[in-house]
Design a protein around this motif. Structure first.
Motif: not given
Length: 154
Positions: A135-140, A54-57, A46-50, A70-78
């Protein structure tokens, strides 16, 4: 008469534009709600549908010396893996969307939050989201947050 007709048409077009913005803002809020519903449920699917794939955190925090970093490194998969891995307490991030700005297919959201593990307060901060209309709506597409232990609003 032409001036009056022009003013009426202008007023109608402004009203339609305001309705369109309102509908878009509701759709954006729904996308963000899906993210946090997925967190509370521990449902990574469910979470991934939002999110866009290629989302960045990022997170902004302070070092022990008080320097901002600035702390980075987490991917959507993580992130999805952490959400979907069973944990004893519900992860409950309570957000309050304060502002949504839209320009074409880009939206920016400012949302103060408080994070709880079960009933226990963990931290607070601000979530800043960038979303893209697809086309699938708003995505983060981008999330950056602050994480504070002290000076949290009541």
């Amino acid at each position: 008469m032409k001036v009056l007709l022009s003013l009426v048409l202008l007023g109608m077009s402004l009203a339609v534009a305001a309705q369109d913005q309102s509908a878009e803002k509701e759709a954006i809020k729904k996308t963000i709600s899906i993210l946090f519903d997925g967190m509370r449920k521990g449902d990574s699917t469910l979470l991934k549908t939002a999110f866009d794939k290629k989302a960045v955190f990022h997170s902004i925090s302070a070092s022990a010396a008080g320097e901002t970093k600035l702390v980075s490194g987490e991917t959507l998969q993580d992130f999805a893996k952490a959400i979907g891995t069973p944990h004893p307490d519900v992860w409950d991030e309570r957000v309050s969307i304060e502002e949504i700005k839209i320009n074409g297919n880009l939206a920016s959201v400012w949302a103060p939050y408080k994070f709880y593990r079960g009933d226990k307060f963990s931290h607070c901060g601000i979530d800043s989201f960038q979303l893209m209309k697809t086309t699938a709506g708003w995505k983060i597409i981008y999330v950056v947050d602050t994480r504070l232990k002290d000076n949290c609003p009541e």
